[in-house]
Design a protein around this motif. Sequence first.
Motif, mmCIF file in Angstrom:
data_model
loop_
_atom_site.group_PDB
_atom_site.id
_atom_site.type_symbol
_atom_site.label_atom_id
_atom_site.label_comp_id
_atom_site.label_asym_id
_atom_site.label_seq_id
_atom_site.Cartn_x
_atom_site.Cartn_y
_atom_site.Cartn_z
ATOM 1 N N PRO A 115 -0.253 -4.591 -15.924
ATOM 2 C CA PRO A 115 -1.029 -4.502 -14.682
ATOM 3 C C PRO A 115 -0.373 -5.240 -13.528
ATOM 4 N N GLY A 116 0.200 -6.417 -13.795
ATOM 5 C CA GLY A 116 0.846 -7.171 -12.724
ATOM 6 C C GLY A 116 2.065 -6.478 -12.172
ATOM 7 N N THR A 117 2.885 -5.919 -13.065
ATOM 8 C CA THR A 117 4.071 -5.195 -12.620
ATOM 9 C C THR A 117 3.674 -3.985 -11.778
ATOM 10 N N LEU A 118 2.625 -3.297 -12.198
ATOM 11 C CA LEU A 118 2.174 -2.109 -11.476
ATOM 12 C C LEU A 118 1.551 -2.487 -10.136
ATOM 13 N N TRP A 119 0.708 -3.499 -10.150
ATOM 14 C CA TRP A 119 0.064 -3.974 -8.913
ATOM 15 C C TRP A 119 1.118 -4.307 -7.862
ATOM 16 N N ASN A 120 2.115 -5.065 -8.260
ATOM 17 C CA ASN A 120 3.127 -5.485 -7.305
ATOM 18 C C ASN A 120 4.067 -4.353 -6.913
ATOM 19 N N SER A 121 4.235 -3.378 -7.788
ATOM 20 C CA SER A 121 5.035 -2.212 -7.437
ATOM 21 C C SER A 121 4.403 -1.458 -6.266
ATOM 22 N N TYR A 122 3.075 -1.277 -6.315
ATOM 23 C CA TYR A 122 2.394 -0.572 -5.231
ATOM 24 C C TYR A 122 2.387 -1.395 -3.945
ATOM 25 N N TYR A 123 2.180 -2.702 -4.063
ATOM 26 C CA TYR A 123 2.183 -3.508 -2.842
ATOM 27 C C TYR A 123 3.597 -3.716 -2.301
ATOM 28 N N ARG A 124 4.606 -3.679 -3.162
ATOM 29 C CA ARG A 124 5.979 -3.681 -2.671
ATOM 30 C C ARG A 124 6.250 -2.398 -1.885
ATOM 31 N N SER A 125 5.749 -1.276 -2.419
ATOM 32 C CA SER A 125 5.876 0.001 -1.724
ATOM 33 C C SER A 125 5.228 -0.070 -0.347
ATOM 34 N N ILE A 126 4.034 -0.620 -0.289
ATOM 35 C CA ILE A 126 3.295 -0.737 0.973
ATOM 36 C C ILE A 126 4.033 -1.647 1.944
ATOM 37 N N ALA A 127 4.576 -2.754 1.442
ATOM 38 C CA ALA A 127 5.314 -3.676 2.304
ATOM 39 C C ALA A 127 6.536 -3.000 2.909
ATOM 40 N N ALA A 186 -21.816 -4.389 -1.776
ATOM 41 C CA ALA A 186 -20.915 -5.540 -1.911
ATOM 42 C C ALA A 186 -20.242 -5.607 -3.274
ATOM 43 N N ASN A 187 -20.912 -5.109 -4.320
ATOM 44 C CA ASN A 187 -20.304 -5.185 -5.662
ATOM 45 C C ASN A 187 -19.325 -4.053 -5.942
ATOM 46 N N GLN A 188 -19.160 -3.147 -4.997
ATOM 47 C CA GLN A 188 -18.185 -2.060 -5.139
ATOM 48 C C GLN A 188 -16.915 -2.482 -4.404
ATOM 49 N N VAL A 189 -16.118 -3.293 -5.087
ATOM 50 C CA VAL A 189 -14.992 -3.964 -4.440
ATOM 51 C C VAL A 189 -13.750 -3.080 -4.460
ATOM 52 N N GLY A 190 -13.171 -2.888 -3.285
ATOM 53 C CA GLY A 190 -11.971 -2.073 -3.167
ATOM 54 C C GLY A 190 -10.710 -2.880 -3.394
ATOM 55 N N VAL A 191 -9.630 -2.438 -2.776
ATOM 56 C CA VAL A 191 -8.364 -3.166 -2.843
ATOM 57 C C VAL A 191 -7.941 -3.499 -1.422
ATOM 58 N N PRO A 192 -7.186 -4.582 -1.227
ATOM 59 C CA PRO A 192 -6.743 -4.921 0.130
ATOM 60 C C PRO A 192 -5.929 -3.781 0.742
ATOM 61 N N TYR A 193 -6.332 -3.337 1.927
ATOM 62 C CA TYR A 193 -5.585 -2.284 2.610
ATOM 63 C C TYR A 193 -4.665 -2.952 3.624
ATOM 64 N N VAL A 194 -3.391 -2.984 3.311
ATOM 65 C CA VAL A 194 -2.414 -3.746 4.077
ATOM 66 C C VAL A 194 -1.689 -2.813 5.041
ATOM 67 N N THR A 195 -1.802 -3.089 6.324
ATOM 68 C CA THR A 195 -1.193 -2.228 7.346
ATOM 69 C C THR A 195 -0.211 -2.959 8.248
ATOM 70 N N GLU A 196 -0.025 -4.251 8.003
ATOM 71 C CA GLU A 196 0.877 -5.030 8.847
ATOM 72 C C GLU A 196 1.956 -5.694 8.006
ATOM 73 N N VAL A 197 3.077 -5.964 8.627
ATOM 74 C CA VAL A 197 4.150 -6.689 7.956
ATOM 75 C C VAL A 197 3.682 -8.109 7.669
ATOM 76 N N GLU A 198 3.907 -8.568 6.456
ATOM 77 C CA GLU A 198 3.508 -9.927 6.095
ATOM 78 C C GLU A 198 4.505 -10.901 6.707
ATOM 79 N N ASP A 199 4.007 -11.803 7.539
ATOM 80 C CA ASP A 199 4.889 -12.715 8.253
ATOM 81 C C ASP A 199 4.828 -14.140 7.720
#
Length: 588
Positions: A115-127, A186-199
Amino acid sequence: MKITKFLTISIAAAFGLTACTDSFLDKVPDERTDINTEKKVVQLLTSAYPSNSYMTLSELMSDNIIDNQAPHLPTSPGAKQTMSKYNYSSYYRWHDQIYRFEPATMATYNDWDSPGTLWNSYYRSIATVNHALEAMDKIIAENKGNESETLKVARAEALLIRAYSHFMLAQLFSPAYMNEEKSSQANQVGVPYVTEVEDVVSKQYKRGTVYETYMNIKKDLEAALPNISDINYQKPKWHFNVNAAHAFAARFYLTIRDYEKVIEHANAVLGTDPLQAAAYTVNYSRFTEDLATFSDYTKVWQAPEAQNNLMLIATYSIHSRAIWGYRYSCAGPSARAAFMYNASSPLWSAYYVPAFSIIGFTAASSSSSDYGMTTSKIGEEFEYSDKIAGIGYPHQILTPFTGDILLLERAEAKAMLGDYTGAGEDLMAWWNNRIDSFNEEQTKSYVETNRIRRLTPELIQSIYGRASSANENIIMDWSFTQVISPDFVVSAEAIPYMNCINDFRRYETALQGMRFFDLKRWGLPYSHTYIQDGVVSTITLEGDDPRRAIEIPWETMSAGMESSRPTESAVNKIPAPIKNDNAYIVKQ
């Protein structure tokens, strides 16, 4: 399951991925530090696609997989029907946890497909996408606000990648989409939607709700679709090309049950006449008698030139070796349901669909063992980092969008809109087009001998409109969908078509990780039986069970938890090289 509303995600330093070539062993350098031309932006986007595969994680969560250590009937319906169990080991210990719907606390970033490898793969893609979008804005500003056609297409591709990566994160790590009211709770928690470059090195993000996540996906998707084009690509299948973009749109709208939109985008690829769709369904004549090995079949299934393949994504994964011959595999009654490996049906004779011998499936068993089933659709290509030591990196190609799957998605949309004639035509096209694609030798073997038969409207009603003890995919009460949403009603007239879709989709996507997403969006109850400390237990997940949302990686759960934030090196790490000991037998 523990719900964490705020996450710390370290995604600032993403690394280069695979190039869009016929071989996914060619790498593209990450030029993020100097993206100042249109060419470099386009090149950067080739490295923006997710580098890891969801197939293992989502298959373990589905009803396609059993625990071989727990008593179960044999895979083959021709074998003696006695309960058996096999003391196979787990490939990873965290597989035990995922199969029991528990948080994968034993998983690490060093584990393939974790799960960690997959999670970070998608957020690396987004970044990577966000860096590309920032670079585009700078280039446009330097050009006094003028945006070239190249950059318009690049922006569309970037938005599609960002939408897709968030979509997959939500599919895995969030509850199912229900409706605006229920998914906004409130209990239907999504995922962070990242649209900006992390600075900053590490930044805290709000997860928001499932509804907010899906509306953000919709926003990016709809902004991209008018400008998507294939002009930037020499090999479009490795990108969000026009057809893949429409296929993604159709799947997104099916998930939120906007059926008119599903049909609109499916038609953009398949045409409005079901007969036109034949060009985008699997062509069995390509599976010729000179194909002898598992790898031979894999190359045909995953070929970019196959019109059925609308898009290809190269990933690092050990899915094909971890999902077969170990403790958790597609075996027993689950294998029969997934692969239509059951008693004779009006659609075929003998124990299984004869096309199995064409697609290169494997069903390995003997008097003392039953390894279950696998398919050459998920074959592996190995990249050696040290040939002498025999170690390197396993790769697998994902085919997230195909014409066959899109055709079944359109059939579902039509059935839910009450267009039963249209739904039946699409279902018949899915089944009959592949029969019509048989080469001469296959036609003589399967069709002329009446071993496999064409689907008709009458057979849809007679097979899928009545209960069957031989096929668990036929369900006469679909009221479970109303747990997802009160307006998600499958009428009595629609049930035969939904049963046929359920059967065909499970077969079409078997072992490719997509069954879990169907179980989730329909709210279909299912069970896992397992043995632990000598005790056999069964867990049944109802449609609204929070365990259908895979817990986010423990490494990422930083709110109030000591040492939970991944280090920068962990985020960017590919698991260590492994031996090339993946062995397949030739076709059965």
